[in-house]
Design an enzyme around this catalytic site. Structure first.
Site, PDB file in Angstrom:
ATOM      1  N   LYS A 116       0.807  -1.225   0.000  1.00 59.63           N
ATOM      2  CA  LYS A 116       0.000   0.000   0.000  1.00 59.63           C
ATOM      3  C   LYS A 116       0.838   1.272   0.000  1.00 59.63           C
ATOM      4  CE  LYS A 116      -4.062  -2.067   1.981  1.00 59.63           C
ATOM      5  NZ  LYS A 116      -5.241  -1.860   2.781  1.00 59.63           N
ATOM      6  N   GLY A 165      -9.750  -5.703   5.616  1.00 58.05           N
ATOM      7  CA  GLY A 165     -10.023  -4.866   6.793  1.00 58.05           C
ATOM      8  C   GLY A 165      -9.209  -5.238   8.017  1.00 58.05           C
ATOM      9  N   GLU A 200      -1.888   6.826   8.343  1.00 57.93           N
ATOM     10  CA  GLU A 200      -2.641   7.758   7.501  1.00 57.93           C
ATOM     11  C   GLU A 200      -3.505   8.638   8.366  1.00 57.93           C
ATOM     12  OE1 GLU A 200      -3.668   5.214   3.451  1.00 57.93           O
ATOM     13  OE2 GLU A 200      -5.283   5.676   4.808  1.00 57.93           O
ATOM     14  N   LYS A 201      -3.820   9.788   7.862  1.00 55.42           N
ATOM     15  CA  LYS A 201      -4.837  10.625   8.505  1.00 55.42           C
ATOM     16  C   LYS A 201      -6.139   9.828   8.466  1.00 55.42           C
ATOM     17  CE  LYS A 201      -7.183  14.520   9.419  1.00 55.42           C
ATOM     18  NZ  LYS A 201      -7.263  14.545  10.878  1.00 55.42           N
ATOM     19  N   GLU A 275      -9.679   2.241  -5.283  1.00 57.62           N
ATOM     20  CA  GLU A 275     -10.534   2.613  -4.153  1.00 57.62           C
ATOM     21  C   GLU A 275     -10.200   4.009  -3.632  1.00 57.62           C
ATOM     22  OE1 GLU A 275     -11.508  -1.795  -2.332  1.00 57.62           O
ATOM     23  OE2 GLU A 275     -10.155  -0.538  -1.174  1.00 57.62           O
ATOM     24  N   GLU A 288      -6.292   2.478  -2.076  1.00 60.29           N
ATOM     25  CA  GLU A 288      -5.557   1.315  -2.580  1.00 60.29           C
ATOM     26  C   GLU A 288      -6.121   0.869  -3.920  1.00 60.29           C
ATOM     27  OE1 GLU A 288      -5.899  -2.510  -0.798  1.00 60.29           O
ATOM     28  OE2 GLU A 288      -8.016  -2.300  -0.332  1.00 60.29           O
ATOM     29  N   ARG A 292      -7.457  -7.546  -8.926  1.00 55.61           N
ATOM     30  CA  ARG A 292      -8.195  -8.793  -9.173  1.00 55.61           C
ATOM     31  C   ARG A 292      -9.666  -8.485  -9.395  1.00 55.61           C
ATOM     32  NH1 ARG A 292     -10.893  -8.448  -4.350  1.00 55.61           N
ATOM     33  NH2 ARG A 292      -9.642  -7.606  -2.670  1.00 55.61           N
TER      34      ARG A 292
END
Ligand code: ADP
Length: 449
Positions: A116, A165, A200-201, A275, A288, A292
């Site tokens: 990422k 997640g 990340e924020k 995304e 990200e 696929r």
């Protein structure tokens, strides 16, 4: 075009791929674990081979075993589906060097986008907005503290190799940062065999908006519009819809152009998803790219009338995309509910077992993608999705009525499912208005959690 393709997966996605192969007049080869002898994908394929015991490490992730079947059965290509080996750059590489086409992007693209941090850097370089975040592993606490202070709390710590997640930690105060980094690292190591994390924020109450990309091997890239996947539980999607109820044509064009740009930044080919998080002020940020086919691809198929899995196979066979961006027409509204074998009344605990009754809904605009049948015994070893219920209608209001009707028509006995939970979402007035974000389940739906 290929004559024979191996499907390196199980469940509904294996069935979905076999269907596409059959319509393209391509023979299908299924592989299965000992626990999946009676699975639908095994019954449906033209040939099927057992590749190991129930444990996925020894079967669906067993590369030597899968490659042996590929050789014995004489396939020209392998479709990895989603999960298992779908985003495994090493597997794509093994296929490439064995002269078998991996139906997905090349191994180096999977490698870049699978990390990422590298993915963020790559797309940021061509001007795609990313969530403010750190560039490297969080080894220097002082630097990390300083960064978090600068972007402002809350922040989120995420696994570089993350997915599903898992391995994410929201941090609200500087005091909690150090401990959260340690926990996230431990979780990431356990889940992905890689303990690298970044920060990340934390975008508050965003919508999760993702764009479906199709890219051929001749440099043509298009997007098929967006899916709104903001209805999540513990960062995992449970209901998706397309188009998003909040995107204007103008914003769709802007975000779609960036999604195509992101794909082009790595010379992407095959299907993929870019995304974004969209905040209340319509600022959007790349999070990200998934390299696929995705679980929720059917909603895009319903509103574009494009069979994404068939296109994916045709792209891998070297064909040019048969359309340009201006040819893509979005028509109507589609929703998908992921029906899981889980007891939503008891903290979503898995509920495997025998499907004593299984009657699927039908009628206009209803589609069920599933890998099960009545009397099938759902094994406890794999993910808990039983079926995807997808509907299409001319407008959102009608689509909601249709989904409600179809959910009520679905009869599943013998196990617990998330159908009652989906009905709760559907009757929620905020959901009906399209007024929701990734915090919806937490904030608006009462669950015993
Ligand atoms: P995974 O690969 O594990 O699915 P993602 O990066 O796609 O992880 O994020 C999954 C979900 O987690 C998002 O849809 C969103 O709900 C939440 N999320 C991730 N990053 C952020 C962020 N920076 N701010 C707010 N929510 C986030």
């Amino acid at each position: 075009m290929f004559k024979k393709v191996l499907v390196a997966n199980r469940g509904e996605i294996a069935v979905r791929i076999i269907r596409a192969l059959r319509e393209l007049n391509i023979a299908s080869v299924a592989v299965y674990s000992e626990a999946d002898r009676d699975s639908l994908h095994v019954k449906m394929a033209d040939e099927a081979y057992c590749i190991g015991p129930y444990s996925s490490t020894l079967s669906y992730l067993n590369i030597p075993s899968i490659m042996s079947v590929a050789e014995i059965s004489g396939v020209e290509a392998i479709h990895p589906g989603y999960g298992f080996l779908a985003e495994n750059a090493y597997f794509a590489d093994v296929c490439e060097s064995s002269g078998i086409k991996f139906i997905g992007p090349s191994s180096n693209v999977i490698e870049v986008m699978g990390d990422k941090v590298r993915a963020r850097e790559t797309v940021a370089r061509v001007g795609v907005p990313v969530v403010p975040g750190t560039e490297e592993n969080l080894d220097n606490l002082e630097k990390t503290m300083e960064f978090a202070r600068k972007v402002g709390y809350p922040v989120i710590i995420k696994a570089t190799a993350g997915g599903g997640g898992k391995g994410m930690r929201i941090v609200n105060t500087p005091e909690d940062l150090e401990k959260a980094i340690q926990t996230a690292k431990t979780e990431a190591r356990a889940a992905f065999g890689n303990g690298e994390v970044y920060l990340e924020k934390f975008v508050e109450e965003p919508r999760h908006i993702e764009f479906q990309i199709l890219a051929d091997e001749h440099g043509n890239v298009v997007h098929l519009g967006e899916r709104d996947c903001s209805i999540q539980r513990r960062h995992q999607k449970i209901l998706e819809e397309a188009p998003s109820p909040v995107l204007t044509d103008e914003l769709r064009k802007k975000m779609g152009d960036f999604a195509v740009k992101a794909a082009k930044s790595v010379n992407y080919n095959n299907v993929g998803t870019v995304e974004f998080l969209l905040d209340k002020d319509n600022n959007f940020y790349f999070i990200e790219m998934n390299t696929r086919i995705q679980v929720e691809h059917p909603v895009t198929e319903m509103i574009t009338s494009i069979d994404i899995v068939k296109e994916q196979i045709k792209i891998a066979a070297g064909e040019k995309l048969p359309f340009k961006q201006k040819d893509i027409v979005i028509d109507g509204v589609s929703l998908e509910c992921r029906i899981n074998a889980e007891d939503s009344g008891r903290n979503f605990i898995p509920s495997p077992g025998e499907l004593k009754t299984y009657i699927v809904p039908g009628g206009p605009g209803v589609r069920v993608d599933s890998g099960v049948y009545q009397s099938y015994q759902i094994p406890p070893y794999y993910d808990s999705m039983v079926a995807k219920l997808i509907v299409w209608e001319k407008d959102r209001e009608k689509a909601l009525l249709r989904m409600e009707r179809a959910l009520k028509e679905f009869v599943i006995e013998g196990i617990q499912t998330t159908i009652p939970f989906h009905l709760k979402i559907l009757e929620n007035e905020y959901f009906r208005k399209g007024d929701y974000n990734t915090n919806f389940i937490h904030r608006r739906i009462e669950i015993k959690d």
